[in-house]
Enzyme design. Structure first.
Site, PDB file in Angstrom:
ATOM      1  N   HIS A 292       0.839  -1.218   0.000  1.00  0.00           N
ATOM      2  CA  HIS A 292       0.000   0.000   0.000  1.00  0.00           C
ATOM      3  C   HIS A 292       0.868   1.260   0.000  1.00  0.00           C
ATOM      4  CE1 HIS A 292      -3.289  -2.722   1.221  1.00  0.00           C
ATOM      5  NE2 HIS A 292      -2.369  -3.244   2.024  1.00  0.00           N
TER       6      HIS A 292
ATOM      7  N   SER B  96      16.331  21.670 -15.340  1.00  0.00           N
ATOM      8  CA  SER B  96      15.177  22.516 -15.648  1.00  0.00           C
ATOM      9  C   SER B  96      15.687  23.828 -16.202  1.00  0.00           C
ATOM     10  CB  SER B  96      14.380  22.760 -14.372  1.00  0.00           C
ATOM     11  OG  SER B  96      13.645  23.962 -14.495  1.00  0.00           O
TER      12      SER B  96
ATOM     13  N   LYS C 103      17.056  21.422 -10.123  1.00  0.00           N
ATOM     14  CA  LYS C 103      16.320  20.248 -10.592  1.00  0.00           C
ATOM     15  C   LYS C 103      17.195  19.264 -11.363  1.00  0.00           C
ATOM     16  CE  LYS C 103      12.218  19.630 -10.784  1.00  0.00           C
ATOM     17  NZ  LYS C 103      11.152  20.457 -11.392  1.00  0.00           N
TER      18      LYS C 103
ATOM     19  N   GLU D 173      10.607   8.688 -16.890  1.00  0.00           N
ATOM     20  CA  GLU D 173       9.219   9.082 -17.176  1.00  0.00           C
ATOM     21  C   GLU D 173       8.795   8.635 -18.571  1.00  0.00           C
ATOM     22  OE1 GLU D 173       8.627  13.142 -14.644  1.00  0.00           O
ATOM     23  OE2 GLU D 173      10.168  13.174 -16.178  1.00  0.00           O
TER      24      GLU D 173
END
Ligand code: ARG
Length: 461
Positions: A157, A278, A284, A291
C-alpha cells in the site's frame, strides 16, 4: 477555416482520395528486406519445381539484390501509385529484368506474401527484444550482487511494511523480465510457420513445394491451412500482448526510479546521462528517461487494443482491414526496444544511497512483524495475541516518538512482562532482513546466491 493540406487533397477528387486511403507504401516500405527474402525463396522454389525456368529465377534473384541495394542506398523511388512494398518492388523488377519479372508472382498472391513478410519482420523484432530483455536482466542481476545486503524498506500500500534488500527488489524485476522473455520465445516458436504458398486463400494448382520455401526462410514448417495462413494475425497480437506486459513491467520499475530519485526519498541518484535539468529551477534533476519509459506502456498497450479491434469480427479470409495491422506493430515494437535500452542504461547508472535506504528501512516500525514473531517463537504466544501485544508496543513507541529498538526494555515489559533483552536481536532492520531465510526470502545470503545464479544462467542464454 479551410485546412489547405487536406482541403487541397479533397479537392483533388476521388483518385487522390483513394490513393490516400489505400496506399500503404509510406509505412510498409519497412518490410523491403523481408519482401525480397520471401521473393527470392519463392523464385528458387518455383525453379526447383520446374514451374519457371532456372535462368529466369536467377535473373529475378539478381534483380532483387539490385533493388535491395537501391533501397539501402536511398536511390530507390517509392511510388504511392503502386500502393505497397510488394508492387513497388515488382514494378522495379520489371524495369530491371524485363518479362522474367512477371513470372515471380506465379502461385503466389499478395495475401500470402504480406503475411510472410510480416511474420519475418516480427520474428526479427522478437529476437532482438529477447536479447535486450536479457541485457536488462543482466544489469539488474549485477546490481543485485552489488546490493545483496543493502537494506531498504519494503512497501505494501506504499506504506512501510518490512525491511528488504535492494538486491532482492532488483531480482523481483529479473523474474518478471525472465517471464517476459519466455513469452517472447513462446510467441516466436508459435509464429514460426510459413504462410507462403497459401496464395490468395485456397492454395494453388501449381506443384509448389511449400516445405522448401518455408525452410529457406527459416520457418519450422508451412502453415497447414491456406485460409488460416492468409487471414490470421494472432502472431502480431500475441507479440503485442507480450510487448504490453513487458512495457507494464518497465513502467513499474520506471515509476519506482522516479520515486527513489525524489528528494523526500533520496534513495537513488540518477546519472546525468539519463536526467535533464530545468530551464528555470537550477536545483532540478529530472528523471525524464524514466518518465518516458513509464509512458511508453501507453502507446504499446494502445497498439494491442488497436489491432484487437481491427481483427474482431473480420470474416475469413483476407480483407483490406488487415493492412491496418502494420502501423501499430511498427510503432510498438521499436518503442519497447528503445524503452528496454534506456532502462538497461538507467539501471547500470543507478547509484543507490545505502545510508538513506537503510535509515528508511528502520523507520515506520518496519520490524513490528519481527517482534510479533519473537513473541510467538520464544514465548509460545498464539500469533493473533502476539499481533495484539505488538500493536500496543507500537502505540507506546509512537507516543514516545521512538523506533521499536529505541524503547527501553522496561517499557516493553510494561506491556508483556515475559519479554527479555533477547528481543533486541530481532528489532533492527538488518537482523530482520537477515532472518528472512525461507525459500525466495530477502535474506542477503539468499539474494547473493540467486543473483549469481541468474548471472550464470544469463551467460549461457
Ligand atoms: N498492402 C496489403 C496489406 O498490407 C497487401 C495485401 C493486399 N492484398 C489484397 N488482396 N489487396 O495487407
Amino acid at each position: 477555416m479551410k485546412n489547405s493540406m487536406w482541403g487541397g487533397r479533397f479537392a483533388a477528387g476521388p483518385d487522390a482520395l483513394m490513393e490516400d486511403i489505400n496506399a500503404s507504401i509510406d509505412f510498409d516500405k519497412r518490410l523491403y528486406a523481408q519482401d525480397i527474402a520471401g521473393s527470392k525463396a519463392h523464385a528458387a522454389m518455383l525453379a526447383a519445381t520446374g514451374i519457371i525456368p532456372q535462368d529466369d529465377a536467377e535473373r529475378i534473384a539478381a534483380g532483387l539484390d539490385t533493388i535491395q541495394a537501391e533501397i539501402e542506398s536511398g536511390s530507390f523511388e517509392f511510388s504511392r501509385k503502386l500502393e505497397d512494398i510488394h508492387m513497388n518492388i515488382e514494378a522495379r523488377l520489371a524495369e530491371l529484368i524485363g518479362p522474367a519479372a512477371g513470372r515471380l508472382h506465379t502461385a503466389r498472391s499478395r495475401n500470402d506474401q504480406v503475411a510472410t513478410d510480416f511474420r519475418l519482420y516480427i520474428r526479427d523484432r522478437l529476437d532482438e527484444l529477447s536479447d535486450q530483455v536479457g541485457d536488462l536482466m543482466r544489469a539488474l542481476a549485477e546490481k543485485a550482487v552489488a546490493h545483496a545486503d543493502t537494506l531498504m524498506p519494503g512497501f505494501t500500500h506504499m506504506q512501510t511494511a518490512q525491511p528488504v534488500t535492494f538486491g532482492h527488489h532488483c531480482l523481483a524485476y529479473v523474474e518478471m523480465f525472465a517471464r517476459d522473455r519466455s513469452r517472447m520465445t513462446d510467441a516466436r516458436a508459435r509464429m514460426n510457420e510459413s504462410p507462403l504458398g497459401a496464395a490468395a486463400l485456397a492454395g494453388t494448382s501449381f506443384p509448389i513445394d511449400r516445405e522448401m520455401s518455408a525452410k529457406a526462410l527459416g520457418f519450422a514448417r508451412p502453415m497447414r491451412n491456406s485460409l488460416d495462413a492468409v487471414s490470421d494475425r494472432d502472431f502480431a497480437l500475441e507479440s503485442l500482448a507480450a510487448a504490453s506486459i513487458s512495457a507494464v513491467h518497465l513502467s513499474r520499475l520506471a515509476e519506482e526510479i522516479v520515486i527513489w530519485a525524489t528528494s523526500p526519498f533520496g534513495f537513488a541518484r540518477l546519472s546525468d546521462s539519463f536526467s535533464t535539468g530545468s530551464s528555470i529551477m537550477p536545483q532540478k534533476r529530472n528523471p525524464d528517461a524514466a518518465e518516458l519509459v513509464r509512458s511508453k506502456a501507453g502507446r504499446i498497450i494502445g497498439a494491442l487494443q488497436a489491432l484487437l479491434v481491427v481483427m474482431k469480427g473480420l470474416p475469413l479470409a483476407y480483407s483490406k482491414d488487415m493492412q491496418e495491422d502494420k502501423e501499430p506493430v511498427f510503432d510498438a515494437l521499436p518503442s519497447l526496444s528503445l524503452a528496454l535500452a534506456a532502462m538497461a542504461g538507467m539501471v547500470r547508472d543507478l547509484e543507490p544511497n545505502r545510508q538513506a535506504m537503510a535509515a528508511a528501512a528502520g523507520q515506520g516500525y518496519s520490524t513490528a512483524t519481527d517482534l510479533a514473531d519473537w513473541l510467538v517463537r520464544v514465548l509460545g504466544m498464539p500469533f493473533r495475541e502476539a499481533h495484539h501485544v505488538t500493536g500496543a508496543i507500537v502505540a507506546l513507541a509512537e507516543q514516545a516518538g521512538a523506533a521499536l529498538d529505541e524503547l527501553p526494555l522496561s517499557s516493553l515489559q510494561d506491556v508483556e512482562p515475559r519479554i527479555t533483552e533477547d528481543v533486541f536481536s530481532v528489532l533492527s532492520a538488518g537482523n530482520s532482513a537477515a532472518s528472512r531465510t525461507s525459500f525466495g526470502g530477502t535474506a542477503p545470503k539468499l539474494v547473493r546466491r540467486a543473483a549469481e545464479d541468474w548471472l550464470k544462467a544469463l551467460d549461457k542464454s
